[in-house]
Scaffold this motif. Structure first.
Motif, PDB file in Angstrom:
ATOM      1  N   GLY A 244       0.805  -1.211   0.000  1.00 53.96           N
ATOM      2  CA  GLY A 244       0.000   0.000   0.000  1.00 53.96           C
ATOM      3  C   GLY A 244       0.837   1.259   0.000  1.00 53.96           C
ATOM      4  O   GLY A 244       0.582   2.200  -0.760  1.00 53.96           O
ATOM      5  N   ILE A 245       1.849   1.283   0.863  1.00 52.40           N
ATOM      6  CA  ILE A 245       2.723   2.453   0.928  1.00 52.40           C
ATOM      7  C   ILE A 245       3.505   2.611  -0.369  1.00 52.40           C
ATOM      8  O   ILE A 245       3.683   3.720  -0.887  1.00 52.40           O
ATOM      9  CB  ILE A 245       3.673   2.337   2.135  1.00 52.40           C
ATOM     10  CG1 ILE A 245       2.864   2.490   3.433  1.00 52.40           C
ATOM     11  CG2 ILE A 245       4.786   3.373   2.068  1.00 52.40           C
ATOM     12  CD1 ILE A 245       3.665   2.317   4.694  1.00 52.40           C
ATOM     13  N   SER A 246       3.954   1.478  -0.933  1.00 55.98           N
ATOM     14  CA  SER A 246       4.691   1.520  -2.198  1.00 55.98           C
ATOM     15  C   SER A 246       3.819   2.048  -3.338  1.00 55.98           C
ATOM     16  O   SER A 246       4.251   2.883  -4.134  1.00 55.98           O
ATOM     17  CB  SER A 246       5.210   0.122  -2.537  1.00 55.98           C
ATOM     18  OG  SER A 246       5.834   0.115  -3.798  1.00 55.98           O
ATOM     19  N   ILE A 247       2.569   1.575  -3.396  1.00 59.27           N
ATOM     20  CA  ILE A 247       1.653   2.016  -4.458  1.00 59.27           C
ATOM     21  C   ILE A 247       1.372   3.512  -4.345  1.00 59.27           C
ATOM     22  O   ILE A 247       1.377   4.238  -5.346  1.00 59.27           O
ATOM     23  CB  ILE A 247       0.335   1.212  -4.401  1.00 59.27           C
ATOM     24  CG1 ILE A 247       0.567  -0.233  -4.835  1.00 59.27           C
ATOM     25  CG2 ILE A 247      -0.739   1.869  -5.267  1.00 59.27           C
ATOM     26  CD1 ILE A 247       0.834  -0.427  -6.301  1.00 59.27           C
ATOM     27  N   LEU A 248       1.116   3.985  -3.129  1.00 60.87           N
ATOM     28  CA  LEU A 248       0.853   5.414  -2.964  1.00 60.87           C
ATOM     29  C   LEU A 248       2.080   6.253  -3.310  1.00 60.87           C
ATOM     30  O   LEU A 248       1.952   7.340  -3.886  1.00 60.87           O
ATOM     31  CB  LEU A 248       0.407   5.720  -1.533  1.00 60.87           C
ATOM     32  CG  LEU A 248      -1.053   5.477  -1.178  1.00 60.87           C
ATOM     33  CD1 LEU A 248      -1.438   6.255   0.084  1.00 60.87           C
ATOM     34  CD2 LEU A 248      -1.999   5.853  -2.301  1.00 60.87           C
ATOM     35  N   SER A 249       3.243   5.756  -2.968  1.00 64.01           N
ATOM     36  CA  SER A 249       4.480   6.475  -3.312  1.00 64.01           C
ATOM     37  C   SER A 249       4.637   6.580  -4.831  1.00 64.01           C
ATOM     38  O   SER A 249       5.008   7.636  -5.366  1.00 64.01           O
ATOM     39  CB  SER A 249       5.698   5.771  -2.704  1.00 64.01           C
ATOM     40  OG  SER A 249       5.618   5.763  -1.290  1.00 64.01           O
ATOM     41  N   GLU A 250       4.330   5.481  -5.529  1.00 65.34           N
ATOM     42  CA  GLU A 250       4.396   5.489  -6.987  1.00 65.34           C
ATOM     43  C   GLU A 250       3.328   6.419  -7.573  1.00 65.34           C
ATOM     44  O   GLU A 250       3.566   7.108  -8.576  1.00 65.34           O
ATOM     45  CB  GLU A 250       4.213   4.070  -7.533  1.00 65.34           C
ATOM     46  CG  GLU A 250       5.395   3.157  -7.293  1.00 65.34           C
ATOM     47  CD  GLU A 250       6.663   3.664  -7.973  1.00 65.34           C
ATOM     48  OE1 GLU A 250       6.560   4.122  -9.123  1.00 65.34           O
ATOM     49  OE2 GLU A 250       7.729   3.605  -7.338  1.00 65.34           O
ATOM     50  N   ALA A 251       2.152   6.446  -6.948  1.00 67.66           N
ATOM     51  CA  ALA A 251       1.082   7.318  -7.420  1.00 67.66           C
ATOM     52  C   ALA A 251       1.482   8.787  -7.307  1.00 67.66           C
ATOM     53  O   ALA A 251       1.256   9.591  -8.228  1.00 67.66           O
ATOM     54  CB  ALA A 251      -0.199   7.048  -6.622  1.00 67.66           C
ATOM     55  N   ILE A 252       2.074   9.138  -6.183  1.00 65.55           N
ATOM     56  CA  ILE A 252       2.524  10.522  -5.984  1.00 65.55           C
ATOM     57  C   ILE A 252       3.634  10.869  -6.969  1.00 65.55           C
ATOM     58  O   ILE A 252       3.667  11.973  -7.535  1.00 65.55           O
ATOM     59  CB  ILE A 252       2.993  10.713  -4.528  1.00 65.55           C
ATOM     60  CG1 ILE A 252       1.803  10.586  -3.585  1.00 65.55           C
ATOM     61  CG2 ILE A 252       3.680  12.061  -4.358  1.00 65.55           C
ATOM     62  CD1 ILE A 252       2.180  10.551  -2.123  1.00 65.55           C
ATOM     63  N   LYS A 253       4.528   9.930  -7.198  1.00 66.64           N
ATOM     64  CA  LYS A 253       5.614  10.155  -8.154  1.00 66.64           C
ATOM     65  C   LYS A 253       5.068  10.405  -9.559  1.00 66.64           C
ATOM     66  O   LYS A 253       5.511  11.331 -10.262  1.00 66.64           O
ATOM     67  CB  LYS A 253       6.549   8.941  -8.155  1.00 66.64           C
ATOM     68  CG  LYS A 253       7.727   9.071  -9.120  1.00 66.64           C
ATOM     69  CD  LYS A 253       8.598   7.820  -9.065  1.00 66.64           C
ATOM     70  CE  LYS A 253       9.755   7.919 -10.073  1.00 66.64           C
ATOM     71  NZ  LYS A 253      10.581   6.681 -10.053  1.00 66.64           N
ATOM     72  N   ALA A 254       4.094   9.584  -9.971  1.00 66.81           N
ATOM     73  CA  ALA A 254       3.499   9.753 -11.302  1.00 66.81           C
ATOM     74  C   ALA A 254       2.783  11.091 -11.414  1.00 66.81           C
ATOM     75  O   ALA A 254       2.858  11.780 -12.442  1.00 66.81           O
ATOM     76  CB  ALA A 254       2.529   8.609 -11.578  1.00 66.81           C
ATOM     77  N   CYS A 255       2.083  11.474 -10.356  1.00 66.19           N
ATOM     78  CA  CYS A 255       1.373  12.754 -10.341  1.00 66.19           C
ATOM     79  C   CYS A 255       2.364  13.914 -10.405  1.00 66.19           C
ATOM     80  O   CYS A 255       2.159  14.892 -11.140  1.00 66.19           O
ATOM     81  CB  CYS A 255       0.520  12.847  -9.077  1.00 66.19           C
ATOM     82  SG  CYS A 255      -0.535  14.301  -8.982  1.00 66.19           S
ATOM     83  N   LYS A 256       3.440  13.814  -9.660  1.00 67.11           N
ATOM     84  CA  LYS A 256       4.464  14.867  -9.622  1.00 67.11           C
ATOM     85  C   LYS A 256       5.120  15.050 -10.989  1.00 67.11           C
ATOM     86  O   LYS A 256       5.287  16.171 -11.483  1.00 67.11           O
ATOM     87  CB  LYS A 256       5.523  14.506  -8.569  1.00 67.11           C
ATOM     88  CG  LYS A 256       6.637  15.540  -8.387  1.00 67.11           C
ATOM     89  CD  LYS A 256       7.601  15.084  -7.313  1.00 67.11           C
ATOM     90  CE  LYS A 256       8.762  16.045  -7.144  1.00 67.11           C
ATOM     91  NZ  LYS A 256       8.329  17.351  -6.598  1.00 67.11           N
ATOM     92  N   GLU A 257       5.462  13.933 -11.631  1.00 67.24           N
ATOM     93  CA  GLU A 257       6.096  14.011 -12.950  1.00 67.24           C
ATOM     94  C   GLU A 257       5.151  14.648 -13.966  1.00 67.24           C
ATOM     95  O   GLU A 257       5.570  15.479 -14.789  1.00 67.24           O
ATOM     96  CB  GLU A 257       6.501  12.614 -13.414  1.00 67.24           C
ATOM     97  CG  GLU A 257       7.658  12.016 -12.619  1.00 67.24           C
ATOM     98  CD  GLU A 257       7.976  10.587 -13.041  1.00 67.24           C
ATOM     99  OE1 GLU A 257       7.184  10.011 -13.828  1.00 67.24           O
ATOM    100  OE2 GLU A 257       8.995  10.037 -12.567  1.00 67.24           O
ATOM    101  N   ALA A 258       3.872  14.294 -13.892  1.00 66.64           N
ATOM    102  CA  ALA A 258       2.902  14.825 -14.851  1.00 66.64           C
ATOM    103  C   ALA A 258       2.683  16.319 -14.664  1.00 66.64           C
ATOM    104  O   ALA A 258       2.649  17.079 -15.639  1.00 66.64           O
ATOM    105  CB  ALA A 258       1.572  14.080 -14.714  1.00 66.64           C
ATOM    106  N   ILE A 259       2.549  16.770 -13.418  1.00 69.52           N
ATOM    107  CA  ILE A 259       2.259  18.187 -13.185  1.00 69.52           C
ATOM    108  C   ILE A 259       3.485  19.049 -13.450  1.00 69.52           C
ATOM    109  O   ILE A 259       3.373  20.196 -13.908  1.00 69.52           O
ATOM    110  CB  ILE A 259       1.715  18.415 -11.751  1.00 69.52           C
ATOM    111  CG1 ILE A 259       0.987  19.766 -11.672  1.00 69.52           C
ATOM    112  CG2 ILE A 259       2.807  18.328 -10.718  1.00 69.52           C
ATOM    113  CD1 ILE A 259      -0.255  19.846 -12.529  1.00 69.52           C
TER     114      ILE A 259
END
Length: 324
Positions: A244-259
């Motif tokens: 769960g923590i790994s998935i959320l970390s990846e989600a934030i990373k993907a969001c950060k790269e996109a924005i």
């Protein structure tokens, strides 16, 4: 050769005096009392004298004990030299009965899981108890409490048992615990601020948040909720804390790269972490109040829900966005 699947549930060979234990009546002697088996102690034989069956005068012993019945009884004498355990029904309090029922039900579940693991990996049951269950009883008060933790965060418990426990045994144990002890998924959340001060900033923010949700999977879905611009909460529910923590970390990373590609900015205000039901309710109340404050005269009030980007509408997401 088949493993030995017989073993007592607790490390102590004999129960303590004044302990409530679960017994099964084997036979009845009308003159003297009842012979019983102590179920938590590998069916060790015990005896309930006729004088210990009731505080009232007995007209018939059979009204107070029946062959085959399983019920609590209180230990009042233990002779380890001779292997005698004398028990009493009349000395039991209602609290003793309830505590014994609760403990036995948990112990029986632990024993069933341990026995199945021993049979599956072809190892003596007592060896598993020595290396797993009895140490967990000492550390957690009851092995069942440790098993609840193993169901969601196995490393936290099982790493302390290494190297006595093989990976094969660990995997089998985790599998059986999760099958026999279903638990509520852990709720994991992170708080982020997302801003974009360029043309079509709203569109870019929504696209970045969709990238975050896309990082989830069926076992660990990711949801994004607008709290009050520019604050968003990213959540998931899962049985596996690390995943769960790994998935959320990846989600934030993907969001950060996109924005950031759209010249926006993402700031992590709270890193991914497990939140309890109490914390979750506290956050929901706080976010409800923040929602009221940010909505002004419109009177919009929202509690946090796992509704995904459906809650991230263009008008609200655009608050605070400056268009060049």
């Amino acid at each position: 050769m088949a493993p030995n699947l017989e073993c007592r549930m607790y490390e102590a060979k004999y129960p303590q005096v004044d302990a409530a234990v679960m017994i099964q009546v084997n036979s009845i002697d009308d003159e003297n009392g009842a012979y019983v088996s102590l179920l938590e102690y590998n069916n060790m034989e015990g005896f309930i004298p006729v004088t210990e069956l009731s505080n009232r005068r007995l007209r018939s012993i059979h009204k107070h004990v029946k062959v085959g019945r399983i019920e609590p009884s209180l230990v009042f004498k233990v002779d380890e030299t001779k292997g005698y355990v004398d028990l009493s029904k009349r000395r039991l309090s209602p609290e003793d009965i309830q505590a014994c029922d609760d403990k036995y039900n948990k112990s029986k579940l632990v024993h069933s899981i341990m026995r199945h693991v021993a049979e599956t990996v072809n190892i003596d049951l007592e060896e598993l108890y020595v290396n797993i269950a009895w140490p967990l009883y000492k550390k957690y008060g009851h092995a069942a409490e440790a098993f609840k933790i193993i169901a969601t965060d196995s490393d936290l418990v099982l790493d302390s048992l290494a190297p006595a426990v093989s990976e094969e045994v660990k995997e089998c144990l985790i599998k059986n615990i999760r099958r026999r002890m279903p638990v509520q998924p852990l709720r994991i959340r992170a708080d982020i601020d997302v801003t974009c001060y360029h043309f079509d900033g709203v569109v870019h923010i929504k696209d970045a948040l969709r990238r975050a949700e896309a990082a989830g999977n069926d076992e660990c879905p990711v949801k994004v909720k607008l709290i009050a611009p520019p604050r968003y909460v990213v959540t998931t529910q899962t049985l596996d804390k690390k995943q769960g923590i790994s998935i959320l970390s990846e989600a934030i990373k993907a969001c950060k790269e996109a924005i950031e590609k759209s010249k926006g900015k993402l700031v992590v205000k709270e890193v991914p972490r497990v939140v309890s039901e109490v914390e979750d309710k506290m956050h929901a109340d706080q976010e409800k109040n923040e929602g009221v404050m940010s909505s002004g005269d419109e009177g919009e009030e929202e509690e946090e829900e796992d509704t995904g980007l459906g809650d991230v509408d263009v008008e609200n997401a655009g608050q605070g966005i400056i268009v060049d």
